[in-house]
Motif scaffolding. Structure first.
Motif, PDB file in Angstrom:
ATOM      1  N   ARG A 115       0.759  -1.229  -0.176  1.00 23.34           N
ATOM      2  CA  ARG A 115      -0.024  -0.238  -0.113  1.00 23.34           C
ATOM      3  C   ARG A 115       1.090   1.118  -0.105  1.00 23.34           C
ATOM      4  O   ARG A 115       1.631   1.201   0.847  1.00 23.34           O
ATOM      5  N   ASP A 120      -3.301   0.448  -3.720  1.00 23.16           N
ATOM      6  CA  ASP A 120      -2.770  -1.149  -3.260  1.00 23.16           C
ATOM      7  C   ASP A 120      -2.149  -1.482  -4.539  1.00 23.16           C
ATOM      8  O   ASP A 120      -2.956  -1.127  -5.658  1.00 23.16           O
ATOM      9  N   TYR A 135      -0.184  -8.514   1.873  1.00 23.51           N
ATOM     10  CA  TYR A 135       0.801  -7.038   2.123  1.00 23.51           C
ATOM     11  C   TYR A 135       1.778  -7.230   2.938  1.00 23.51           C
ATOM     12  O   TYR A 135       1.842  -8.024   3.836  1.00 23.51           O
TER      13      TYR A 135
END
Lengths: 246, 209
Positions: A102, A112, A175
């Motif tokens: 991000r 993102d 992530y």
């Protein structure tokens, strides 16, 4: 007079609402401000306090394999009290190109994307404009550019992971939660199809997961930030005009 | 008659405005000024209103200060903003307190009031204007080098060395302690050994406190 050489080491809010700020007043003392109180420490005392807090944190986390020294202290401070909900951790291999980041674009919106969309990766692959030369917030007198170069050199010299410090991911999301710069450097050096070992932290009830964030939900924040900037500039301009008239 | 820097100094004197020229290390004042160099003047903050009356009477042209953008124009502890005027094509940079920049966020802040009050007691007449006393000038140059410029330039070193041997060391120590605290002894040691290139790094990594 106050000390002109005050370096802010940390600035955050407790869950109870008090502001906490840790300052290094060079030559004078370390100040820890908690709400209305100020605590003065020597550097040695701060290091002792830090060791004590590290020991306390390790004892609170009920995972015998969790060792504080394996993690970046700034990352741990960002995880905050969620670390107490850590239930498991394990190492897994993932494809570098599947890692997500991000990042904040130039116009302030959060986006993102896969690691090859990150600004660091684009910079390493020839787009000099992606990284400015402003100083890193958490590294005194180190610019963004210098930090990337340092990480690049470190990985070439020491390999990955170095000192047992892996890229950290949470729950089953891809992530990168700690190690975006290292991830981008690894992608640039070894290619997006390379498999690397990362560490997954698992939290109770998937605490800490990143929620998808739409562009529309960000509009109020962007408008507010730009409005504040506009009001500040208008105020200063009005003050100058008023001085001229008066 | 053309209103020039000498006229400005005369006016400051006639208006009973306490002022000093902060630095004239190139000895350009009063007759060898160039448009590329500003003249840095500090006016006593209790004389601000008198100064602004002078500005109004002489219709002095105020121009935008070159630092007036972003974080470069943030002033702490009720410090007055810098003002810049154009007099006879020369830029006059006016401050009302002896400024120093914070290391962290680069805001401007005033040096300690003891140093400030000492300036007005020890200022010296030089030609048509006033300059800082030797100890105050030395403290100003050292503070500016470390906190603003983050290095010691050749011209500053030359001036620092010309002042360092002759000033009262106790008074110098007292003033520097108000700025650099426990680093002061180390600072004086490094200055006396002329180790200018390492002073900034030594300052940042100083840990004996």
């Amino acid at each position: 007079m106050s000390n002109p050489a005050v370096i802010y080491l940390s600035d955050f809010k407790l869950s109870t609402g008090e502001n906490v700020r840790v300052e290094d007043n060079i030559g004078e003392a370390i100040h820890i401000h908690i709400g209305e109180y100020r605590f003065d420490f020597t550097i040695d005392e701060l290091i002792e306090l830090s060791k004590g807090l590290n020991d306390a944190l390790e004892n609170l986390i009920e995972l015998p394999q969790f060792r504080i020294e394996d993690y970046d202290s700034i990352f741990l401070s960002e995880v905050g009290s969620d670390i107490l909900y850590l239930t498991d951790m394990c190492l897994k291999e993932v494809r570098i190109g599947d890692l997500l980041v991000r990042f904040q674009s130039n116009n302030g919106f959060y986006k993102d994307g896969f690691i090859d969309n990150s600004r660091v990766f684009k910079y390493l692959n020839g787009n000099q404009k992606e990284i400015d030369r402003t100083n890193q917030e958490n590294y005194l007198l180190v610019t963004n550019e210098t930090r990337i170069k340092m990480i690049n050199e470190s990985i070439k010299e020491n390999g990955y992971p170095h000192n047992n410090q892996h890229l950290i991911l949470f729950n089953n999301q891809l992530y990168i939660r700690d190690g975006q710069h290292r991830g981008a450097v690894l992608a640039s050096l070894y290619g997006l199809d390379q498999m690397i070992e990362v560490k997954f932290f698992y939290f109770l009830e998937n605490k800490g997961n990143i929620e998808k964030i739409s562009i529309y939900r960000q509009f109020p924040r962007i408008v507010k930030n730009n409005l504040i900037l506009f009001l500040k500039r208008t105020y200063r301009f009005s003050r100058r005009v008023a001085r001229k008239i008066l | 008659m053309n209103y020039d820097i000498n006229s400005f100094f005369d006016d400051l004197e006639n208006y009973n405005i306490d002022f000093v020229v902060l630095r004239d290390l190139n000895n350009a004042l009063p007759n060898n000024l160039s448009e590329e160099k500003d003249v840095d003047i500090m006016i006593k903050n209790t004389d601000i209103n008198k100064f602004h009356s002078l500005v109004k009477k002489r219709k002095l042209k105020r121009i935008k200060h070159p630092w007036d953008f972003g974080r470069n124009f943030v002033f702490l502890y009720n410090m007055n903003e810098f003002e810049m005027y154009k007099i006879d094509r020369i830029n006059i940079d006016i401050c009302f307190e002896l400024p120093v920049r914070s290391l962290n966020n680069r805001e401007w802040m005033p040096l300690d009031d003891y140093i400030y009050q000492s300036i007005w007691k020890t200022k010296k007449k030089h030609d048509s204007y006033y300059i800082l006393g030797d100890t105050e000038l030395l403290v100003h140059l050292i503070s500016r080098s470390l906190l603003d410029k983050n290095e010691f330039s050749k011209i500053y070193i030359a001036k620092i060395e010309s002042l360092f041997t002759n000033v009262d060391k106790d008074e110098l120590n007292r003033m520097l302690s108000l700025v650099f605290f426990k680093f002061t002894n180390k600072l004086i040691e490094l200055l006396s050994k002329k180790k200018y290139s390492v002073i900034y790094k030594e300052y940042l990594t100083f840990s004996e406190y």
